[in-house]
Design a protein around this motif. Structure first.
Motif, PDB file in Angstrom:
ATOM      1  N   VAL A 144      -1.130  -0.442  -0.153  1.00 54.64           N
ATOM      2  CA  VAL A 144      -1.881   0.641  -0.796  1.00 54.64           C
ATOM      3  C   VAL A 144      -1.975   1.658   0.464  1.00 54.64           C
ATOM      4  O   VAL A 144      -1.997   1.189   1.437  1.00 54.64           O
ATOM      5  N   ASN A 145      -1.951   2.992   0.248  1.00 52.76           N
ATOM      6  CA  ASN A 145      -2.196   3.924   1.360  1.00 52.76           C
ATOM      7  C   ASN A 145      -3.182   4.781   1.155  1.00 52.76           C
ATOM      8  O   ASN A 145      -3.527   5.172   0.062  1.00 52.76           O
ATOM      9  N   THR A 146      -3.786   5.062   2.314  1.00 52.45           N
ATOM     10  CA  THR A 146      -4.907   6.068   2.268  1.00 52.45           C
ATOM     11  C   THR A 146      -4.822   7.576   3.167  1.00 52.45           C
ATOM     12  O   THR A 146      -4.101   7.341   3.935  1.00 52.45           O
ATOM     13  N   PHE A 191      -7.116   9.881   4.781  1.00 56.21           N
ATOM     14  CA  PHE A 191      -8.422   9.876   5.253  1.00 56.21           C
ATOM     15  C   PHE A 191      -9.197  11.207   5.049  1.00 56.21           C
ATOM     16  O   PHE A 191      -8.549  12.238   5.171  1.00 56.21           O
ATOM     17  N   TYR A 208       5.420   7.094  10.894  1.00 52.72           N
ATOM     18  CA  TYR A 208       4.638   5.750  11.428  1.00 52.72           C
ATOM     19  C   TYR A 208       4.801   4.440  10.707  1.00 52.72           C
ATOM     20  O   TYR A 208       5.361   3.584  11.253  1.00 52.72           O
ATOM     21  N   GLY A 209       4.513   4.779   9.406  1.00 57.28           N
ATOM     22  CA  GLY A 209       4.907   3.376   8.430  1.00 57.28           C
ATOM     23  C   GLY A 209       6.044   2.823   8.706  1.00 57.28           C
ATOM     24  O   GLY A 209       6.257   1.692   9.095  1.00 57.28           O
ATOM     25  N   ARG A 241       2.198  11.344   5.276  1.00 53.75           N
ATOM     26  CA  ARG A 241       2.409  10.065   5.999  1.00 53.75           C
ATOM     27  C   ARG A 241       2.146   8.727   5.064  1.00 53.75           C
ATOM     28  O   ARG A 241       2.615   7.864   5.413  1.00 53.75           O
ATOM     29  N   ALA A 242       1.108   9.085   4.105  1.00 55.20           N
ATOM     30  CA  ALA A 242       0.876   7.877   3.064  1.00 55.20           C
ATOM     31  C   ALA A 242       1.940   7.728   2.031  1.00 55.20           C
ATOM     32  O   ALA A 242       2.602   6.720   1.906  1.00 55.20           O
ATOM     33  N   ASN A 271       5.510   5.838   2.433  1.00 54.34           N
ATOM     34  CA  ASN A 271       5.625   4.415   2.306  1.00 54.34           C
ATOM     35  C   ASN A 271       5.734   3.884   0.758  1.00 54.34           C
ATOM     36  O   ASN A 271       5.753   2.550   0.638  1.00 54.34           O
TER      37      ASN A 271
END
Lengths: 271, 329
Positions: free
Chosen positions: B78-80, B82, B99-100, B147-148, B151
């Motif tokens: 699960v990715n967020t 923000f 980053y992931g 970025r989310a 992944n």
């Protein structure tokens, strides 16, 4: 009142500023000059002659090396202890809310506000009570009391400016606690720790008062210099050492200043 | 269709505060799900429960059939995105996006390629070498999204992602997000306090208040048939009629909701009312009227004649537009 930033200051103000700076730094230059004097019993002005021989004499004095070595080791170990404890403490105080948090923050900072002589006496009687023999480690502990504060202050200021959601973002992207510390926390507080560590090292390196109370037979460099001034023999050696101390403490502080200078933007602010 | 996220009687209390109180919820796979509510209603806490930043005080959460209990955020698929984007200031845009994959140990060249692709997906090609500080708010938001998404999460959580953007950009991002969700077929869970945003983007909406879900349903259903006075008022303003008046008008003694645009002004028949004020909105005109002591709001299309203040008018509406509400609240 003048508000034009490009306006010229009045002459009187310029002279006062120059006089102030001279008063601060001329005596230090004097120390440097005496390192080259040919006269070794009293500080005679002007120096009767200039020589470089005291550098060689200093180089060959084992007591100088011993004192210097002790000071460097004490400063290095106190700084490492301060980096670990100060960072952990700053992380706890800035990241979580708990009962007595403000009190703890105050208690951590207190040692640097206390006069060194009080810290020294307090530690000496505590070590005596606990039957701890005075040694290298008691000096390190004494120095760590104020080194921790310096690191703590630097680290907490940076933590407060770093958005808490960065850590959550890192965890959200698959990083565990250790990876988050390495890839996100450390790069964001790194320069603050470097600055705090250098300042702590410099403070420890020239500390006299707490050291006199917590040392056994050992003499750190500043203590050795104090003893040396009393003895009217090869006095310029002290000045040579003083020059080195000024350089050794000045360079890290200068570096710390430049490292933290442009850290004013808020890390992780999104808007 | 599989269930993506399931809450069964989940509560999250902070001391005496019941941020989330006994919530049952089912989010389906591939759905664009909005959590709508005023601030402090528990919607963000629900999102954080799914992400794993919070653990339920009681109850049970399942994500794609697997229990979420004790699973830390970094082991959830699960990715967020923000609310403040939380971009890493010390990394370039490409390193932020990568980053992931970096954490998962993907080789440098490969993850750079994936990052560039993800940046293309959010329409920021060629921005990889910039720093987050050099980007505008809207661009940072796209980076956070890339970025989310890099992944390939099973569920994407968005915490008020459009809150910091200005109106024009917000409308554009609403459409883009919706198109992105359709093409990727990822479950989106979206937190917002903006009812217009929830209605226009979501497949289904859950309306939160005081840590509880007041109603879940498709936007039209929530809008047309609010179950309670809170929902009627929060999702588009509505005229709330007290039970006595409803009984007189429709014969049933219960609270009722009558949408302002459902009321029409007729000549000579209907409920008698007096115009007390109006405001011109461009696309429509909003009238304030007094109907036998009950204040009502009427929304007239721009093309219609606007009666003057103090004038007597007759109001009509389709009987089906007078919606009776089950709940007392």
């Amino acid at each position: 009142m003048r508000s034009d930033p490009n306006g010229k200051a009045p002459l009187g103000l310029k002279i006062a500023a120059a006089a102030g700076l001279l008063f601060l730094h001329l005596p230090i230059l004097l120390i440097f000059v005496y390192a080259f004097t040919t006269e070794d019993r009293s500080y005679q002005w002007p120096p009767p002659g200039l020589t470089l021989k005291w550098f060689a004499v200093t180089w060959n004095r084992p007591d100088v090396w011993e004192a210097l070595g002790l000071s460097v080791r004490v400063a290095a170990i106190s700084t490492v202890m301060a980096l670990i404890l100060g960072t952990l403490c700053a992380a706890a105080v800035s990241r979580t809310k708990f009962f007595g948090r403000e009190t703890i923050s105050l208690l951590v900072i207190l040692p640097i506000a206390l006069p060194g002589i009080i810290t020294g006496i307090a530690l000496r009687s505590a070590f005596n009570l606990a039957d701890v023999p005075f040694s290298f480690w008691t000096i390190v502990l004494g120095h760590a009391t104020f080194c921790v504060v310096v690191v703590y202050n630097n680290a907490i200021a940076r933590f407060r400016r770093t958005s808490g959601s960065l850590i959550e973002a890192s965890m959200d992207l698959g990083a565990d606690g250790f990876q988050t510390f390495r890839h996100v926390v450390l790069p964001n507080i790194g320069t603050a720790l470097l600055a705090g560590g250098m300042l702590a090292f410099a403070l420890s390196f020239d500390e006299v008062i707490v050291t006199t109370f917590t040392a056994g037979q050992q003499a750190t460099l500043p203590i050795w210099m104090l003893e040396e001034l009393v003895r009217p023999r090869q006095r310029p050696v002290t000045n040579v050492v003083a020059m080195v101390v000024v350089l050794v403490t000045f360079l890290p502080i200068l570096a710390a200043y430049y490292l933290t200078r442009d850290g004013d933007r808020i890390a992780g602010s999104g808007k | 269709m599989q269930t993506a996220v399931a809450f069964s009687t989940v509560s999250r209390h902070f001391g005496a505060v019941r941020a989330v109180d006994d919530v049952d919820l089912e989010i389906k796979e591939g759905e664009f799900f909005a959590m709508l509510g005023p601030s402090g209603s528990g919607k963000t806490t629900c999102l954080r429960l799914i992400a794993g930043f919070e653990q339920p005080t009681s109850g049970h959460i399942e994500i794609f059939g697997e229990t979420a209990e004790g699973v830390p955020p970094y082991r959830r698929n699960v990715n967020t995105v923000f609310q403040d984007y939380a971009l890493f200031p010390h990394l370039s845009v490409a390193d932020n996006v990568a980053y992931g994959p970096m954490i998962r140990g993907v080789a440098k060249a490969e993850r750079r390629k994936a990052a560039d692709e993800a940046l293309c997906l959010v329409q920021l090609p060629g921005y990889g070498d910039r720093r987050p500080g050099q980007l505008s708010g809207g661009q940072r938001q796209r980076v956070a999204l890339a970025r989310a998404l890099i992944n390939k999460p099973k569920v994407l959580l968005l915490d008020e992602p459009l809150g910091a953007l200005d109106l024009k950009l917000r409308e554009q991002m609403q459409e883009e997000l919706k198109a992105l969700q359709r093409s990727l077929a990822i479950t989106f869970v979206f937190v917002t306090h903006d009812q217009g945003e929830a209605l226009s983007m979501a497949d289904r909406v859950a309306v939160f208040n005081d840590g509880k879900i007041m109603q879940v349903g498709a936007p039209e259903e929530i809008y047309r048939a609010p179950r309670s006075r809170f929902v009627a008022n929060f999702v588009g303003s509505s005229n709330i009629l007290p039970p006595e008046l409803t009984e007189r008008l429709a014969g049933n003694r219960s609270w009722a909701s009558l949408r302002p645009e459902a009321i029409h002004i007729a000549a000579g028949e209907g409920q008698r009312a007096t115009v007390t004020g109006y405001s011109y909105l461009g696309a429509a005109t909003r009238l304030a009227v007094d109907m036998g002591g009950q204040r009502l709001t009427v929304l007239l299309p721009a093309s219609s004649d606007v009666p003057a203040v103090g004038q007597q008018v007759f109001l009509t509406w389709q009987p089906s537009d007078l919606h009776l509400m089950e709940d007392e609240q």
